[in-house]
Design a protein around this motif. Structure first.
Motif, PDB file in Angstrom:
ATOM      1  N   CYS A 213      12.392   1.140   5.017  1.00 37.93           N
ATOM      2  CA  CYS A 213      12.807   1.436   3.645  1.00 37.93           C
ATOM      3  C   CYS A 213      11.565   1.656   2.797  1.00 37.93           C
ATOM      4  CB  CYS A 213      13.635   0.297   3.073  1.00 37.93           C
ATOM      5  SG  CYS A 213      14.243   0.638   1.406  1.00 37.93           S
ATOM      6  N   VAL A 214      11.549   2.775   2.056  1.00 38.84           N
ATOM      7  CA  VAL A 214      10.411   3.144   1.217  1.00 38.84           C
ATOM      8  C   VAL A 214      10.894   3.293  -0.221  1.00 38.84           C
ATOM      9  CG1 VAL A 214       8.659   4.915   0.807  1.00 38.84           C
ATOM     10  CG2 VAL A 214       9.329   4.358   3.139  1.00 38.84           C
ATOM     11  N   ALA A 215      10.124   2.743  -1.165  1.00 46.50           N
ATOM     12  CA  ALA A 215      10.420   2.891  -2.600  1.00 46.50           C
ATOM     13  C   ALA A 215       9.423   3.882  -3.183  1.00 46.50           C
ATOM     14  CB  ALA A 215      10.320   1.557  -3.315  1.00 46.50           C
ATOM     15  N   ASP A 216       9.932   4.880  -3.906  1.00 47.26           N
ATOM     16  CA  ASP A 216       9.042   5.863  -4.530  1.00 47.26           C
ATOM     17  C   ASP A 216       8.515   5.340  -5.864  1.00 47.26           C
ATOM     18  OD1 ASP A 216      11.043   6.271  -6.455  1.00 47.26           O
ATOM     19  OD2 ASP A 216      11.650   8.211  -5.655  1.00 47.26           O
ATOM     20  N   GLU A 217       7.790   6.179  -6.584  1.00 42.00           N
ATOM     21  CA  GLU A 217       7.161   5.763  -7.848  1.00 42.00           C
ATOM     22  C   GLU A 217       8.170   5.359  -8.917  1.00 42.00           C
ATOM     23  OE1 GLU A 217       6.610  10.365  -9.368  1.00 42.00           O
ATOM     24  OE2 GLU A 217       5.015   9.345  -8.292  1.00 42.00           O
ATOM     25  N   ASN A 218       9.434   5.790  -8.765  1.00 41.02           N
ATOM     26  CA  ASN A 218      10.489   5.425  -9.707  1.00 41.02           C
ATOM     27  C   ASN A 218      11.359   4.292  -9.174  1.00 41.02           C
ATOM     28  OD1 ASN A 218       9.787   7.463 -11.614  1.00 41.02           O
ATOM     29  ND2 ASN A 218      10.725   8.959 -10.244  1.00 41.02           N
ATOM     30  N   SER A 219      10.875   3.615  -8.127  1.00 41.94           N
ATOM     31  CA  SER A 219      11.569   2.497  -7.481  1.00 41.94           C
ATOM     32  C   SER A 219      12.866   2.904  -6.792  1.00 41.94           C
ATOM     33  CB  SER A 219      11.836   1.360  -8.471  1.00 41.94           C
ATOM     34  OG  SER A 219      10.625   0.858  -8.952  1.00 41.94           O
TER      35      SER A 219
ATOM     36  N   ALA B 261       0.838  -1.203   0.000  1.00 38.88           N
ATOM     37  CA  ALA B 261       0.000   0.000   0.000  1.00 38.88           C
ATOM     38  C   ALA B 261       0.873   1.252   0.000  1.00 38.88           C
ATOM     39  CB  ALA B 261      -0.895  -0.004   1.231  1.00 38.88           C
ATOM     40  N   PRO B 262       0.472   2.272  -0.776  1.00 38.76           N
ATOM     41  CA  PRO B 262       1.221   3.533  -0.742  1.00 38.76           C
ATOM     42  C   PRO B 262       1.015   4.236   0.602  1.00 38.76           C
ATOM     43  CG  PRO B 262      -0.696   3.730  -2.174  1.00 38.76           C
ATOM     44  CD  PRO B 262      -0.639   2.309  -1.730  1.00 38.76           C
ATOM     45  N   VAL B 263       2.085   4.859   1.090  1.00 33.62           N
ATOM     46  CA  VAL B 263       2.048   5.564   2.362  1.00 33.62           C
ATOM     47  C   VAL B 263       2.664   6.946   2.220  1.00 33.62           C
ATOM     48  CG1 VAL B 263       2.168   3.455   3.755  1.00 33.62           C
ATOM     49  CG2 VAL B 263       4.273   4.645   3.146  1.00 33.62           C
TER      50      VAL B 263
ATOM     51  N   ILE C 193       6.639   9.836  -0.023  1.00 35.87           N
ATOM     52  CA  ILE C 193       5.497   9.033  -0.451  1.00 35.87           C
ATOM     53  C   ILE C 193       6.026   7.843  -1.224  1.00 35.87           C
ATOM     54  CG2 ILE C 193       3.415   8.996  -1.879  1.00 35.87           C
ATOM     55  CD1 ILE C 193       3.175  12.035  -1.259  1.00 35.87           C
ATOM     56  N   GLY C 194       5.509   6.680  -0.915  1.00 37.30           N
ATOM     57  CA  GLY C 194       5.940   5.465  -1.606  1.00 37.30           C
ATOM     58  C   GLY C 194       5.371   4.232  -0.938  1.00 37.30           C
ATOM     59  N   ARG C 195       6.009   3.107  -1.206  1.00 36.31           N
ATOM     60  CA  ARG C 195       5.588   1.843  -0.620  1.00 36.31           C
ATOM     61  C   ARG C 195       6.682   1.347   0.325  1.00 36.31           C
ATOM     62  NH1 ARG C 195       1.891   2.161  -3.983  1.00 36.31           N
ATOM     63  NH2 ARG C 195       0.959   1.041  -5.620  1.00 36.31           N
ATOM     64  N   VAL C 196       6.268   0.900   1.500  1.00 35.47           N
ATOM     65  CA  VAL C 196       7.233   0.378   2.464  1.00 35.47           C
ATOM     66  C   VAL C 196       7.701  -0.999   1.984  1.00 35.47           C
ATOM     67  CG1 VAL C 196       7.651  -0.267   4.860  1.00 35.47           C
ATOM     68  CG2 VAL C 196       6.084   1.615   4.346  1.00 35.47           C
TER      69      VAL C 196
END
Length: 72
Positions: free
Chosen positions: A49-55, A24-26, A37-40
């Motif tokens: 660690c969070v990955a953004d829309e560009n990984s 889920a995006p957080v 903003i990204g996915r945990v």
């Protein structure tokens, strides 16, 4: 160095684990006022660690987090 296990009785640990499983995006607001903003992807006892829309991955020290909330 001793291995530290997560205390899964803590709701914060369970919430993060559920967000990881759901991909889920957080939104993570840092104490500096910055927002990420990204996915945990993972958590350990001290970091998330969070990955953004560009990984692109960002490792965040938990002590730097003001709040974390599901996006959307």
């Amino acid at each position: 160095m001793a291995i530290t296990e997560f205390d899964t009785s803590l709701p914060s640990i369970r919430q993060l684990q559920n967000l990881i499983k759901q991909a889920a995006p957080v939104e993570i607001k840092l104490v500096t006022g910055d927002a990420i903003i990204g996915r945990v992807l993972w958590q350990d006892p001290t970091c998330v660690c969070v990955a953004d829309e560009n990984s692109r991955q960002t490792t965040i020290w938990k002590q730097a987090i003001a709040y974390l909330k599901p996006k959307g």
